[in-house]
Design an enzyme around this catalytic site. Structure first.
Site, short mmCIF file in Angstrom:
data_model
loop_
_atom_site.label_atom_id
_atom_site.label_comp_id
_atom_site.label_asym_id
_atom_site.label_seq_id
_atom_site.Cartn_x
_atom_site.Cartn_y
_atom_site.Cartn_z
N SER A 258 -62.21 39.70 -55.61
CA SER A 258 -60.99 40.51 -55.68
C SER A 258 -60.84 41.31 -54.39
CB SER A 258 -61.05 41.43 -56.90
OG SER A 258 -59.79 42.05 -57.11
N ASN A 259 -60.02 42.33 -54.38
CA ASN A 259 -59.85 43.18 -53.20
C ASN A 259 -59.58 44.61 -53.65
OD1 ASN A 259 -56.87 43.65 -53.41
ND2 ASN A 259 -56.92 41.43 -53.30
N ARG A 260 -59.29 45.49 -52.68
CA ARG A 260 -59.26 46.92 -52.97
C ARG A 260 -57.89 47.45 -53.38
NH1 ARG A 260 -64.06 48.92 -50.66
NH2 ARG A 260 -64.94 47.48 -49.16
N SER A 261 -56.93 46.60 -53.66
CA SER A 261 -55.58 47.10 -53.99
C SER A 261 -55.62 47.90 -55.29
CB SER A 261 -54.61 45.93 -54.13
OG SER A 261 -53.39 46.40 -54.63
N ALA B 191 -51.75 42.31 -53.55
CA ALA B 191 -52.71 41.68 -52.65
C ALA B 191 -53.29 40.50 -53.44
CB ALA B 191 -53.79 42.67 -52.26
#
Ligand code: PMT
Length: 411
Positions: free
Chosen positions: A212-215, A279
């Site tokens: 995943s990512n930091r959004s 994102a």
């Protein structure tokens, strides 16, 4: 010229007993300068920290400090103020006022009047990190959000109690930006359907792990709030995030990029404006075993396959009259990267924002951003709150819609 949304608006500024109470003076001063009638309301603890006469000198209004002040000054009778006010701004908002508001307690002027008003309520929380993280406070925040209250901040930083972490009152200019959206009564998106993707997607590695990512979903939240303030019907397709889209927006929860692509494809035909702020993971694991993977003592190689490009598909399936807005989080030269992205995804507007170590962007309250339009004209927004980015986006979207025919299929 930019419209002044504050002129002749009555705003209740609730100040509660946080050490950041002094920062409310700046809020009172700025709103008064902009033409608002600001009624300062200090809880007992707030009045210990900052003198009511300071607020009176700044606003030119009597500060309310006790339930029965209205006996001397009928202008601040709580039912009357509750119905006249365009906004209740509680800054700083302590854990105590959040708990009282969430549970419907009414033991002073502010908590009582919060039960009466139907005006938008905006809380700017400020408290010790542990108090903020406490499950009781988090539950209260969720309750209030679900009831349609709005929040701005807190941010992370050094606190008066000499700890570092989330709980610091967000800067007054950012609070004012959020507040100005709520007192605004523009309706230039009335009857328009706005679809927003928000947050991060998660791509399963196995039943317990994911890529995943930091959004955080904050940008999507600000966009939804702005579009609703301008009269739009808003749908937010969101990945798993801590913050829920604002009350009043339709919410569709997804987890993966493929689910997001499917949800967007279903909604796109009836959409006037599509804003892709999510994102989205560009790749997902080729295989996600249904059992938890164990250590093997050997390096692990992951095979990834490409995910659907949700915005790219929307560009190729766009209907006449639809406005498409993309976002791009970049670490390099924003303008150059933006122009390149526009060549691949021909959207009407592209918001290119800076991300990377020590930069704002993911999870923050602000962005360092440029807007490129379809002809690659650049507007440098600078470092601004996400609310300002949302406002700039929908100013341009509304302008663009005015010059176009309506979307054909409204069912
Ligand atoms: O959620 P926050 O914490 O508030 O953070 C906001 C943000 C940084 C996530 C937001 O401002 C932002 O920049 N979103 C886009 C993130 C990104 O890097 O996008 P991208 O460059 O990978 O993609 C460009 C555009 O195509 C985006 O509109 C994206 O939503 C879309 N896209 C990308 C990949 C994909 N498979 N499908 C897509 O639709």
């Amino acid at each position: 010229m930019k419209r002044n949304t504050w002129n002749n608006r009555e705003v209740v500024l609730g100040v509660t007993g946080s050490i950041a109470a002094y920062k409310a003076c700046e809020l009172a001063s700025r709103m008064t300068e902009l033409g608002a009638k600001v009624i300062p309301v200090l809880t007992h603890s707030a009045a210990e920290l900052v003198g009511p006469s300071t607020f009176e000198a700044i606003t030119g209004q009597r500060a309310v400090t006790a339930m029965f002040d209205s006996l001397q000054n009928p202008d601040v009778e709580h039912i009357t103020v509750a119905s006249r006010a365009s906004l209740f701004l509680i800054a700083p908002a302590t854990a105590n006022i959040l708990a009282k508001a969430a549970n419907g307690l009414a033991d002073d002027w502010l908590s009582t009047t919060l039960l009466v008003t139907r005006a938008p309520i905006l809380f700017a929380p400020a408290m010790n990190t542990n108090m903020y993280a406490h499950p009781a406070t988090q539950a209260n925040l969720n309750t209030l959000r679900a009831r349609g209250c709005h929040f701005v901040g807190p941010e992370s930083g050094r606190l008066a109690c000499r700890t570092v972490g989330p709980g610091r009152l967000i800067d007054p200019p950012v609070i004012l930006e959020a507040a100005s959206l709520l007192v605004d009564d523009r309706d230039d998106l009335a009857d328009k359907r706005v679809l927003i993707t928000s947050g991060a997607t998660r791509e399963a590695l196995d039943p317990v792990r994911y890529l995943s990512n930091r959004s955080s979903g904050k940008m999507g939240y600000a966009l939804a709030l702005e579009a609703m303030a301008r009269g739009a019907q808003v749908t937010v397709i969101t990945g798993p995030t801590e913050i829920a889209p604002p009350h009043g927006a339709e919410r569709i929860d997804i987890e993966t990029a493929e689910e997001m692509a499917e949800a967007v494809a279903q909604r796109l035909p009836e959409t006037d404006v599509f804003v892709a702020a999510a994102a989205v993971a560009d790749y997902r694991p080729a295989h996600a075993p249904s059992v938890k993977q164990k250590r093997t003592g050997q390096p692990l190689q992951l095979e990834l396959v490409e995910n659907p490009d949700v915005l790219g598909r929307a560009c190729s399936q766009r209907k006449h009259g639809q406005v498409l807005v993309g976002f791009a989080a970049e670490t390099g030269d924003l303008e150059e990267m933006g122009r390149e992205k526009l060549r691949n995804k021909p959207v009407d507007l592209l918001v290119v924002n800076r991300v990377g170590p020590g930069q704002c962007g993911f999870g923050a309250g602000s962005l360092d951003a440029l807007i490129l339009d379809g002809s690659a004209t650049v507007t440098d927004l600078g470092h601004v709150g996400k609310e300002t980015v949302a406002q700039a986006v929908f100013d341009r979207v509304a302008q663009s819609l005015r010059g176009r025919a309506p979307t054909e299929t409204h069912i």
